[in-house]
Design a protein around this motif. Sequence first.
Motif, PDB file in Angstrom:
ATOM      1  N   MET A  32     -29.107 -43.053 -30.672  1.00 38.81           N
ATOM      2  CA  MET A  32     -28.719 -42.457 -29.388  1.00 38.81           C
ATOM      3  C   MET A  32     -27.529 -43.214 -28.813  1.00 38.81           C
ATOM      4  O   MET A  32     -27.301 -44.382 -29.146  1.00 38.81           O
ATOM      5  N   TYR A  33     -26.790 -42.530 -27.950  1.00 41.09           N
ATOM      6  CA  TYR A  33     -25.544 -43.070 -27.421  1.00 41.09           C
ATOM      7  C   TYR A  33     -25.417 -42.758 -25.935  1.00 41.09           C
ATOM      8  O   TYR A  33     -25.964 -41.781 -25.444  1.00 41.09           O
ATOM      9  N   TRP A  34     -24.606 -43.556 -25.283  1.00 39.51           N
ATOM     10  CA  TRP A  34     -24.096 -43.214 -23.970  1.00 39.51           C
ATOM     11  C   TRP A  34     -22.576 -43.252 -24.035  1.00 39.51           C
ATOM     12  O   TRP A  34     -21.992 -44.241 -24.520  1.00 39.51           O
ATOM     13  N   TYR A  35     -21.965 -42.162 -23.549  1.00 40.68           N
ATOM     14  CA  TYR A  35     -20.514 -42.062 -23.453  1.00 40.68           C
ATOM     15  C   TYR A  35     -20.126 -41.920 -21.984  1.00 40.68           C
ATOM     16  O   TYR A  35     -20.849 -41.334 -21.190  1.00 40.68           O
ATOM     17  N   LYS A  36     -18.933 -42.398 -21.675  1.00 35.09           N
ATOM     18  CA  LYS A  36     -18.366 -42.183 -20.347  1.00 35.09           C
ATOM     19  C   LYS A  36     -17.156 -41.266 -20.488  1.00 35.09           C
ATOM     20  O   LYS A  36     -16.271 -41.539 -21.303  1.00 35.09           O
ATOM     21  N   GLN A  37     -17.164 -40.184 -19.708  1.00 33.94           N
ATOM     22  CA  GLN A  37     -16.016 -39.265 -19.678  1.00 33.94           C
ATOM     23  C   GLN A  37     -15.348 -39.448 -18.323  1.00 33.94           C
ATOM     24  O   GLN A  37     -15.895 -39.040 -17.298  1.00 33.94           O
ATOM     25  N   ASP A  38     -14.181 -40.047 -18.315  1.00 27.65           N
ATOM     26  CA  ASP A  38     -13.553 -40.378 -17.033  1.00 27.65           C
ATOM     27  C   ASP A  38     -12.773 -39.189 -16.468  1.00 27.65           C
ATOM     28  O   ASP A  38     -12.803 -38.092 -17.022  1.00 27.65           O
ATOM     29  N   LEU A  90     -22.315 -39.055 -20.510  1.00 29.91           N
ATOM     30  CA  LEU A  90     -22.883 -38.155 -21.516  1.00 29.91           C
ATOM     31  C   LEU A  90     -23.795 -38.926 -22.456  1.00 29.91           C
ATOM     32  O   LEU A  90     -23.384 -39.923 -23.057  1.00 29.91           O
ATOM     33  N   CYS A  91     -25.002 -38.450 -22.572  1.00 27.58           N
ATOM     34  CA  CYS A  91     -25.939 -38.996 -23.541  1.00 27.58           C
ATOM     35  C   CYS A  91     -25.830 -38.171 -24.818  1.00 27.58           C
ATOM     36  O   CYS A  91     -25.535 -36.967 -24.762  1.00 27.58           O
ATOM     37  N   ALA A  92     -26.052 -38.799 -25.959  1.00 28.11           N
ATOM     38  CA  ALA A  92     -25.946 -38.081 -27.226  1.00 28.11           C
ATOM     39  C   ALA A  92     -26.887 -38.690 -28.248  1.00 28.11           C
ATOM     40  O   ALA A  92     -27.389 -39.807 -28.066  1.00 28.11           O
ATOM     41  N   PHE A 103     -24.980 -34.747 -31.168  1.00 22.87           N
ATOM     42  CA  PHE A 103     -25.435 -33.741 -30.209  1.00 22.87           C
ATOM     43  C   PHE A 103     -25.414 -34.364 -28.812  1.00 22.87           C
ATOM     44  O   PHE A 103     -25.994 -35.427 -28.599  1.00 22.87           O
ATOM     45  N   PHE A 104     -24.775 -33.668 -27.890  1.00 27.43           N
ATOM     46  CA  PHE A 104     -24.597 -34.189 -26.541  1.00 27.43           C
ATOM     47  C   PHE A 104     -25.494 -33.482 -25.541  1.00 27.43           C
ATOM     48  O   PHE A 104     -25.846 -32.315 -25.702  1.00 27.43           O
ATOM     49  N   GLY A 105     -25.820 -34.206 -24.471  1.00 24.88           N
ATOM     50  CA  GLY A 105     -26.419 -33.589 -23.302  1.00 24.88           C
ATOM     51  C   GLY A 105     -25.315 -33.003 -22.418  1.00 24.88           C
ATOM     52  O   GLY A 105     -24.132 -33.102 -22.749  1.00 24.88           O
ATOM     53  N   LYS A 106     -25.729 -32.418 -21.297  1.00 27.95           N
ATOM     54  CA  LYS A 106     -24.754 -31.785 -20.401  1.00 27.95           C
ATOM     55  C   LYS A 106     -24.069 -32.783 -19.488  1.00 27.95           C
ATOM     56  O   LYS A 106     -23.102 -32.446 -18.816  1.00 27.95           O
ATOM     57  N   GLY A 107     -24.589 -33.982 -19.446  1.00 31.60           N
ATOM     58  CA  GLY A 107     -23.941 -35.014 -18.664  1.00 31.60           C
ATOM     59  C   GLY A 107     -24.516 -35.204 -17.276  1.00 31.60           C
ATOM     60  O   GLY A 107     -25.153 -34.299 -16.711  1.00 31.60           O
ATOM     61  N   THR A 108     -24.294 -36.386 -16.736  1.00 30.27           N
ATOM     62  CA  THR A 108     -24.637 -36.719 -15.349  1.00 30.27           C
ATOM     63  C   THR A 108     -23.348 -37.105 -14.658  1.00 30.27           C
ATOM     64  O   THR A 108     -22.667 -38.032 -15.100  1.00 30.27           O
ATOM     65  N   ARG A 109     -23.013 -36.357 -13.609  1.00 31.67           N
ATOM     66  CA  ARG A 109     -21.778 -36.656 -12.864  1.00 31.67           C
ATOM     67  C   ARG A 109     -22.112 -37.651 -11.750  1.00 31.67           C
ATOM     68  O   ARG A 109     -22.883 -37.342 -10.849  1.00 31.67           O
ATOM     69  N   LEU A 110     -21.518 -38.820 -11.824  1.00 31.94           N
ATOM     70  CA  LEU A 110     -21.732 -39.857 -10.811  1.00 31.94           C
ATOM     71  C   LEU A 110     -20.513 -39.949  -9.908  1.00 31.94           C
ATOM     72  O   LEU A 110     -19.385 -40.055 -10.387  1.00 31.94           O
ATOM     73  N   THR A 111     -20.769 -39.893  -8.612  1.00 30.61           N
ATOM     74  CA  THR A 111     -19.716 -40.094  -7.627  1.00 30.61           C
ATOM     75  C   THR A 111     -20.096 -41.290  -6.775  1.00 30.61           C
ATOM     76  O   THR A 111     -21.169 -41.315  -6.169  1.00 30.61           O
TER      77      THR A 111
ATOM     78  N   GLU B  43     -21.089 -27.153 -19.834  1.00 31.68           N
ATOM     79  CA  GLU B  43     -21.931 -27.165 -21.027  1.00 31.68           C
ATOM     80  C   GLU B  43     -21.834 -28.522 -21.712  1.00 31.68           C
ATOM     81  O   GLU B  43     -21.073 -29.391 -21.290  1.00 31.68           O
ATOM     82  N   SER B  44     -22.609 -28.692 -22.770  1.00 31.67           N
ATOM     83  CA  SER B  44     -22.530 -29.929 -23.547  1.00 31.67           C
ATOM     84  C   SER B  44     -21.389 -29.824 -24.548  1.00 31.67           C
ATOM     85  O   SER B  44     -21.163 -28.752 -25.110  1.00 31.67           O
TER      86      SER B  44
END
Lengths: 113, 113
Positions: A32-38, A90-92, A103-111, B43-44
Amino acid sequence: ETAVFQTPNYHVTQVGNEVSFNCKQTLGHDTMYWYKQDSKKLLKIMFSYNNKQLIVNETVPRRFSPQSSDKAHLNLRIKSVEPEDSAVYLCASSWTGGNTEVFFGKGTRLTVV
Amino acid sequence: GDSVTQKEGLVTLTEGLPVMLNCTYQTIYSNAFLFWYVHYLNESPRLLLKSSTDNKRTEHQGFHATLHKSSSSFHLQKSSAQLSDSALYYCALANYGNEKITFGAGTKLTIKP
């Protein structure tokens, strides 16, 4: 069909607070992974977790820490958020071996305000 | 280390015109796997297509790409753009046995009527 589930979808918090994001995968994958999409949409790996072995991207600040109870779950905790932490996380998951599909999740948007 | 270059950050096209998104890569390994992931809004991100075979065209959902090891390229093409192709496209690189997958900076494709 979604197989990597993330909660929450969105989170707004103040500087200095602690946040925690959850991720579960139902694919039976061993990594499993955690990605950051800036804000510029750059996708950067933060952590990968495989058979209880944690591989950390050396550029990730220490306030970030992954937490895993089993191979199907990998949560992300941020101890004291800062404004630059605002992003989509994004978790994957995948099988071992970089040549397999991720395979990715839909993401968690943090503000962070 | 490995790197992936997507020169175009933004590509805007009129519906019906051909699509070509550029991707070049650098790696010291000969057994490279190249991927294109597509990320539609809300989406993912998901795998669009992948290849590890030199000079072999791979196709999926109307898109195609050919891995050219001589020029370290894996450009994504489609003969006729559709409005629904508007999305973020990431080129990615992995090597067999290496857990790490390296993503390019992404190309935002916008298709206009």
